[in-house]
Design a protein around this motif. Structure first.
Motif, PDB file in Angstrom:
ATOM      1  N   GLN A 175       0.829  -1.207   0.000  1.00  0.00           N
ATOM      2  CA  GLN A 175       0.000   0.000   0.000  1.00  0.00           C
ATOM      3  C   GLN A 175       0.862   1.255   0.000  1.00  0.00           C
ATOM      4  O   GLN A 175       0.557   2.242  -0.699  1.00  0.00           O
ATOM      5  N   ASN A 176       1.947   1.218   0.739  1.00  0.00           N
ATOM      6  CA  ASN A 176       2.853   2.368   0.760  1.00  0.00           C
ATOM      7  C   ASN A 176       3.452   2.606  -0.621  1.00  0.00           C
ATOM      8  O   ASN A 176       3.517   3.751  -1.105  1.00  0.00           O
ATOM      9  N   ALA A 177       3.868   1.488  -1.268  1.00  0.00           N
ATOM     10  CA  ALA A 177       4.475   1.622  -2.597  1.00  0.00           C
ATOM     11  C   ALA A 177       3.460   2.107  -3.630  1.00  0.00           C
ATOM     12  O   ALA A 177       3.779   2.955  -4.488  1.00  0.00           O
ATOM     13  N   VAL A 178       2.249   1.576  -3.555  1.00  0.00           N
ATOM     14  CA  VAL A 178       1.218   1.979  -4.513  1.00  0.00           C
ATOM     15  C   VAL A 178       0.866   3.450  -4.339  1.00  0.00           C
ATOM     16  O   VAL A 178       0.664   4.192  -5.322  1.00  0.00           O
ATOM     17  N   THR A 179       0.788   3.887  -3.099  1.00  0.00           N
ATOM     18  CA  THR A 179       0.496   5.293  -2.836  1.00  0.00           C
ATOM     19  C   THR A 179       1.620   6.186  -3.374  1.00  0.00           C
ATOM     20  O   THR A 179       1.373   7.292  -3.889  1.00  0.00           O
ATOM     21  N   THR A 180       2.839   5.675  -3.279  1.00  0.00           N
ATOM     22  CA  THR A 180       3.998   6.429  -3.773  1.00  0.00           C
ATOM     23  C   THR A 180       3.953   6.618  -5.287  1.00  0.00           C
ATOM     24  O   THR A 180       4.522   7.582  -5.811  1.00  0.00           O
ATOM     25  N   VAL A 181       3.282   5.677  -5.968  1.00  0.00           N
ATOM     26  CA  VAL A 181       3.164   5.801  -7.427  1.00  0.00           C
ATOM     27  C   VAL A 181       2.578   7.157  -7.803  1.00  0.00           C
ATOM     28  O   VAL A 181       3.002   7.805  -8.773  1.00  0.00           O
ATOM     29  N   GLY A 182       1.587   7.602  -7.036  1.00  0.00           N
ATOM     30  CA  GLY A 182       0.950   8.883  -7.329  1.00  0.00           C
ATOM     31  C   GLY A 182       1.892  10.058  -7.222  1.00  0.00           C
ATOM     32  O   GLY A 182       1.644  11.123  -7.806  1.00  0.00           O
ATOM     33  N   ASN A 183       2.980   9.902  -6.454  1.00  0.00           N
ATOM     34  CA  ASN A 183       3.957  10.989  -6.301  1.00  0.00           C
ATOM     35  C   ASN A 183       5.055  10.937  -7.357  1.00  0.00           C
ATOM     36  O   ASN A 183       5.940  11.813  -7.373  1.00  0.00           O
ATOM     37  N   ASN A 184       5.034   9.910  -8.208  1.00  0.00           N
ATOM     38  CA  ASN A 184       6.118   9.748  -9.181  1.00  0.00           C
ATOM     39  C   ASN A 184       5.618   9.604 -10.612  1.00  0.00           C
ATOM     40  O   ASN A 184       6.299   9.039 -11.467  1.00  0.00           O
ATOM     41  N   MET A 185       4.404  10.096 -10.853  1.00  0.00           N
ATOM     42  CA  MET A 185       3.866  10.032 -12.210  1.00  0.00           C
ATOM     43  C   MET A 185       4.769  10.818 -13.164  1.00  0.00           C
ATOM     44  O   MET A 185       5.164  11.951 -12.878  1.00  0.00           O
ATOM     45  N   GLY A 186       5.123  10.187 -14.291  1.00  0.00           N
ATOM     46  CA  GLY A 186       5.980  10.847 -15.278  1.00  0.00           C
ATOM     47  C   GLY A 186       7.451  10.614 -15.042  1.00  0.00           C
ATOM     48  O   GLY A 186       8.271  10.918 -15.911  1.00  0.00           O
ATOM     49  N   ASN A 187       7.809  10.050 -13.876  1.00  0.00           N
ATOM     50  CA  ASN A 187       9.212   9.757 -13.582  1.00  0.00           C
ATOM     51  C   ASN A 187       9.473   8.293 -13.913  1.00  0.00           C
ATOM     52  O   ASN A 187       9.213   7.410 -13.109  1.00  0.00           O
ATOM     53  N   GLU A 188       9.963   8.020 -15.115  1.00  0.00           N
ATOM     54  CA  GLU A 188      10.133   6.650 -15.584  1.00  0.00           C
ATOM     55  C   GLU A 188      11.055   5.842 -14.686  1.00  0.00           C
ATOM     56  O   GLU A 188      10.810   4.662 -14.415  1.00  0.00           O
ATOM     57  N   SER A 189      12.132   6.476 -14.229  1.00  0.00           N
ATOM     58  CA  SER A 189      13.095   5.766 -13.386  1.00  0.00           C
ATOM     59  C   SER A 189      12.456   5.309 -12.073  1.00  0.00           C
ATOM     60  O   SER A 189      12.591   4.163 -11.660  1.00  0.00           O
ATOM     61  N   SER A 190      11.735   6.218 -11.428  1.00  0.00           N
ATOM     62  CA  SER A 190      11.085   5.878 -10.147  1.00  0.00           C
ATOM     63  C   SER A 190       9.990   4.843 -10.341  1.00  0.00           C
ATOM     64  O   SER A 190       9.845   3.911  -9.541  1.00  0.00           O
ATOM     65  N   LEU A 191       9.205   4.997 -11.403  1.00  0.00           N
ATOM     66  CA  LEU A 191       8.133   4.027 -11.663  1.00  0.00           C
ATOM     67  C   LEU A 191       8.708   2.649 -11.963  1.00  0.00           C
ATOM     68  O   LEU A 191       8.143   1.623 -11.552  1.00  0.00           O
ATOM     69  N   GLY A 192       9.831   2.613 -12.659  1.00  0.00           N
ATOM     70  CA  GLY A 192      10.481   1.328 -12.927  1.00  0.00           C
ATOM     71  C   GLY A 192      10.922   0.650 -11.645  1.00  0.00           C
ATOM     72  O   GLY A 192      10.769  -0.570 -11.475  1.00  0.00           O
ATOM     73  N   GLN A 193      11.480   1.420 -10.735  1.00  0.00           N
ATOM     74  CA  GLN A 193      11.906   0.868  -9.451  1.00  0.00           C
ATOM     75  C   GLN A 193      10.705   0.390  -8.639  1.00  0.00           C
ATOM     76  O   GLN A 193      10.745  -0.676  -7.992  1.00  0.00           O
ATOM     77  N   LEU A 194       9.627   1.176  -8.671  1.00  0.00           N
ATOM     78  CA  LEU A 194       8.416   0.780  -7.940  1.00  0.00           C
ATOM     79  C   LEU A 194       7.812  -0.488  -8.533  1.00  0.00           C
ATOM     80  O   LEU A 194       7.290  -1.353  -7.797  1.00  0.00           O
ATOM     81  N   ASP A 195       7.887  -0.624  -9.854  1.00  0.00           N
ATOM     82  CA  ASP A 195       7.377  -1.826 -10.517  1.00  0.00           C
ATOM     83  C   ASP A 195       8.131  -3.058 -10.022  1.00  0.00           C
ATOM     84  O   ASP A 195       7.534  -4.094  -9.691  1.00  0.00           O
ATOM     85  N   LYS A 196       9.451  -2.952  -9.969  1.00  0.00           N
ATOM     86  CA  LYS A 196      10.263  -4.075  -9.475  1.00  0.00           C
ATOM     87  C   LYS A 196       9.988  -4.342  -7.992  1.00  0.00           C
ATOM     88  O   LYS A 196       9.937  -5.497  -7.554  1.00  0.00           O
ATOM     89  N   GLU A 197       9.817  -3.267  -7.229  1.00  0.00           N
ATOM     90  CA  GLU A 197       9.535  -3.418  -5.799  1.00  0.00           C
ATOM     91  C   GLU A 197       8.211  -4.143  -5.572  1.00  0.00           C
ATOM     92  O   GLU A 197       8.121  -5.079  -4.763  1.00  0.00           O
ATOM     93  N   LEU A 198       7.184  -3.734  -6.312  1.00  0.00           N
ATOM     94  CA  LEU A 198       5.866  -4.360  -6.171  1.00  0.00           C
ATOM     95  C   LEU A 198       5.898  -5.827  -6.596  1.00  0.00           C
ATOM     96  O   LEU A 198       5.302  -6.688  -5.933  1.00  0.00           O
ATOM     97  N   THR A 199       6.590  -6.124  -7.685  1.00  0.00           N
ATOM     98  CA  THR A 199       6.694  -7.521  -8.132  1.00  0.00           C
ATOM     99  C   THR A 199       7.443  -8.350  -7.089  1.00  0.00           C
ATOM    100  O   THR A 199       7.105  -9.514  -6.848  1.00  0.00           O
ATOM    101  N   GLY A 200       8.447  -7.739  -6.456  1.00  0.00           N
ATOM    102  CA  GLY A 200       9.161  -8.429  -5.383  1.00  0.00           C
ATOM    103  C   GLY A 200       8.246  -8.747  -4.210  1.00  0.00           C
ATOM    104  O   GLY A 200       8.323  -9.835  -3.616  1.00  0.00           O
TER     105      GLY A 200
END
Length: 320
Positions: free
Chosen positions: A93-118
């Motif tokens: 939930q923390n990571a998903v909420t963080t997605v909203g703070n990183n819209m348009g930031n490909e690098s951050s979204l990529g890291q969040l994608d890997k974090e969520l899959t983990g």
């Protein structure tokens, strides 16, 4: 009393008394050595029969108690796994909420994608490993109740709760979770609605929040603007948390029932043992006093028999 060498009444009386004492002494010595006043059917047929039946009940109750202990261990390990999954979901939930703070930031979204899959991998790994002797209550949903390759042979547990054969069954929690999340599939994250098309024996390779495309990382929510998508993602995680909380609540309720039955079963076993002992156990203080008395009577009986046998020798003095 006339003197006779053919019939020695004193000797016969002394011998009969000594034999009776010897028989009583043998019974008392057996009671002292075994600790039981009724060691076999010849001692007291009725008491021995009832005690034998109670012995069967004691053995049965012991098996019931063992089964309850086994069930308690499974519930406990499943509850620990469920609590660990809730902790991970809170991180999700923390990571998903963080997605909203990183819209348009490909690098951050990529890291969040890997974090969520983990996180997805961790959840499914914990769910698979929550297995005790082939029983797993968290494994997948209706599409995957067992998996021999993972050593999972059942997703439910039936155990006996009483001497009369009463049973209770704990079923897998896939349906309970799905009723809250609306998810389905072969893995727990599928049922939680966090992944799709997962394989029971494999780890997730993606999540239902972010997706990697040829143009970069995007929200896995088509037809929604970013704000609506993030809200929907958070809502999905919250449903998953509620579903797992329902699981832990049910496990806690079952644990209380098992603990109550275990406590009652132990008391019942103790009562049965006491009842059997009341019928067959010897009073050692009384048996000790009786043993001393009989040993004294034995010594006196031998002395009396010796005196009675000596009377025949006294007849010889009359012919000297």
């Amino acid at each position: 009393m006339s003197l006779s060498i053919n019939t020695n009444q004193s000797s016969m009386v002394a011998l009969e008394t000594l034999n009776t004492t010897q028989s009583d002494l043998a019974k008392t010595e057996n009671a002292v050595s075994t600790g039981k006043k009724v060691a076999n059917a010849s001692d007291n047929p009725a008491a021995f029969g009832i005690s034998s039946q109670i012995g069967g009940d004691i053995a049965g109750q012991s098996a019931v108690n063992d089964g309850l202990s086994y069930a308690s261990q499974i519930v406990s390990s499943t509850n620990s796994a469920a609590n660990s999954i809730i902790n991970i979901l809170q991180n999700v939930q923390n990571a998903v909420t963080t997605v909203g703070n990183n819209m348009g930031n490909e690098s951050s979204l990529g890291q969040l994608d890997k974090e969520l899959t983990g996180y997805m991998k961790s959840i499914d790994t914990i769910a698979r490993n929550a297995t005790t002797k082939g029983i797993n209550l968290l494994f997948g949903g209706t599409a995957a109740s067992t998996s021999t390759s993972l050593g999972i042979t059942a997703n439910s547990l039936t155990f006996v709760t009483g001497l009369q054969g009463d049973t209770q069954t704990l079923t897998g929690y896939g349906s309970l979770i799905a009723s809250t999340t609306g998810g389905s599939g072969a893995t727990l994250t599928d049922v939680l609605g966090l992944t799709t098309n997962g394989q029971a024996e494999g780890d997730p390779t993606s999540n239902n929040f972010l997706t990697t495309t040829s143009s970069g990382v995007a929200l896995a929510y088509t037809g929604k603007n970013p704000t609506e998508a993030v809200a929907a993602m958070v809502g999905r995680v919250q449903k998953a948390i509620v579903a797992m909380t329902n699981v832990t609540s049910d496990l806690g309720s079952n644990q209380q029932t098992i603990d109550t039955m275990s406590s009652y079963g132990q008391k019942s076993s103790d009562s049965l043992t006491a009842a059997s002992g009341a019928l067959t156990d010897a009073d050692m203080s009384a048996e000790s006093a009786k043993l001393t008395s009989l040993q004294t009577k034995q010594s006196l009986g031998i002395k009396s028999l010796s005196i009675a046998n000596g009377q025949s020798q006294n007849i010889l003095s009359l012919f000297q």
